[in-house]
Design a protein around this motif. Sequence first.
Motif, short mmCIF file in Angstrom:
data_model
loop_
_atom_site.label_atom_id
_atom_site.label_comp_id
_atom_site.label_asym_id
_atom_site.label_seq_id
_atom_site.Cartn_x
_atom_site.Cartn_y
_atom_site.Cartn_z
N GLY A 3 22.48 -45.15 -67.60
CA GLY A 3 21.53 -45.85 -68.45
C GLY A 3 20.15 -46.02 -67.85
N SER A 4 19.85 -45.33 -66.76
CA SER A 4 18.55 -45.48 -66.11
C SER A 4 17.45 -44.74 -66.86
CB SER A 4 18.60 -44.97 -64.67
OG SER A 4 18.80 -43.56 -64.65
N GLY A 5 17.82 -43.78 -67.70
CA GLY A 5 16.81 -42.97 -68.38
C GLY A 5 16.14 -41.97 -67.48
N LEU A 6 16.68 -41.73 -66.29
CA LEU A 6 16.07 -40.82 -65.33
C LEU A 6 16.67 -39.43 -65.36
CD1 LEU A 6 15.75 -43.34 -62.36
CD2 LEU A 6 13.86 -42.38 -63.70
N ALA A 139 5.86 -43.17 -65.67
CA ALA A 139 5.92 -44.33 -64.78
C ALA A 139 5.30 -43.96 -63.44
CB ALA A 139 7.36 -44.80 -64.58
N ILE A 140 4.41 -44.83 -62.96
CA ILE A 140 3.78 -44.65 -61.66
C ILE A 140 4.09 -45.90 -60.84
CG2 ILE A 140 1.63 -44.21 -60.42
CD1 ILE A 140 0.47 -43.29 -63.17
N VAL A 141 4.68 -45.71 -59.67
CA VAL A 141 5.04 -46.85 -58.82
C VAL A 141 4.42 -46.64 -57.44
CG1 VAL A 141 6.87 -48.34 -57.99
CG2 VAL A 141 7.23 -47.00 -60.07
N GLY A 180 1.96 -45.03 -73.30
CA GLY A 180 3.34 -45.08 -72.83
C GLY A 180 3.49 -44.89 -71.34
N ILE A 181 2.42 -45.11 -70.58
CA ILE A 181 2.47 -44.96 -69.13
C ILE A 181 2.41 -46.33 -68.47
CG2 ILE A 181 1.30 -44.02 -67.10
CD1 ILE A 181 0.21 -41.81 -68.93
N SER A 234 12.61 -46.85 -63.94
CA SER A 234 13.71 -46.60 -64.87
C SER A 234 13.48 -47.22 -66.24
CB SER A 234 15.02 -47.16 -64.29
OG SER A 234 15.04 -48.58 -64.38
N HIS A 235 14.34 -46.86 -67.16
CA HIS A 235 14.28 -47.40 -68.53
C HIS A 235 14.50 -48.91 -68.54
CE1 HIS A 235 14.56 -47.33 -72.90
NE2 HIS A 235 15.71 -47.98 -72.84
#
Length: 254
Positions: A3-6, A139-141, A180-181, A234-235
């Motif tokens: 379920g992480s969406g990765l 996603a940017i971390v 969406g980022i 992740s999601h």
Amino acid sequence: MHGSGLQGRSVVVTGAGSGIERAAALQFALAGAEVVVADQDRLGAGRTVKEIEHDGGSAVRVVGDLSERAVVDEVVATAVDAFGGLDVLINNAGIMDRMSALADTGDAEWERVVRVNLTAPFLLTRAALPHMPAAGRGAIVFTAAEAGPRGSAAGAACTAAKHGIVSLVKSLAVMYRGQGIRADAIAPGATATGIAYDVDARAHGPGVIGPGLALSDRITFPEEQAAALVFLASHAARHINGAVLPVDDGWCAV
């Protein structure tokens, strides 16, 4: 990571030849992501790729100094060519300063630390952004470190650079949320990694900072910091944007 969406997403992890970054690359691969392992250390990056592939994952290596524009362009091109795009960028690579107070900070120390810790993530993020909006879920971390939210965890150069990272996170969150980022960061406390410290304990900066650093004696492991990075990408973190997450056992609250 159910379920992480990765699953199937293209992820770039900088500094992934060792430490927190290596642990993050392995965890992303375990979650089903396709990973670009970027590092100056050819052998370290190669070991990370081999370990991912041994476990059935997919990874490629890019070797070079991420403060150089040509290497930045190669990292992004590799993600796009090998995996069809770029969904997640983990800006983790960084170096420590000598914990120098401002008056004791030389030009070379300042320029190198700011170049690696702030300019390099800026360059890579700028290069990555055009490839993210099409995905609608980028996603940017970043790694802000304890020097990001406070002034007592590093010298002038590293503190300024990491505060700059926090500002970049907030600017990105505002500017690109409509596409969406998301942009977030972790602020690690003391972690058992191989990062090198070149400090003159007799200098003013280390003398002032030392007592505060003694409060960070509860050491985390790279896998624990990496888990926070993976979570933010992740999601499950889809509504977290512009945040700086301390992973320090409460050190920042002292």
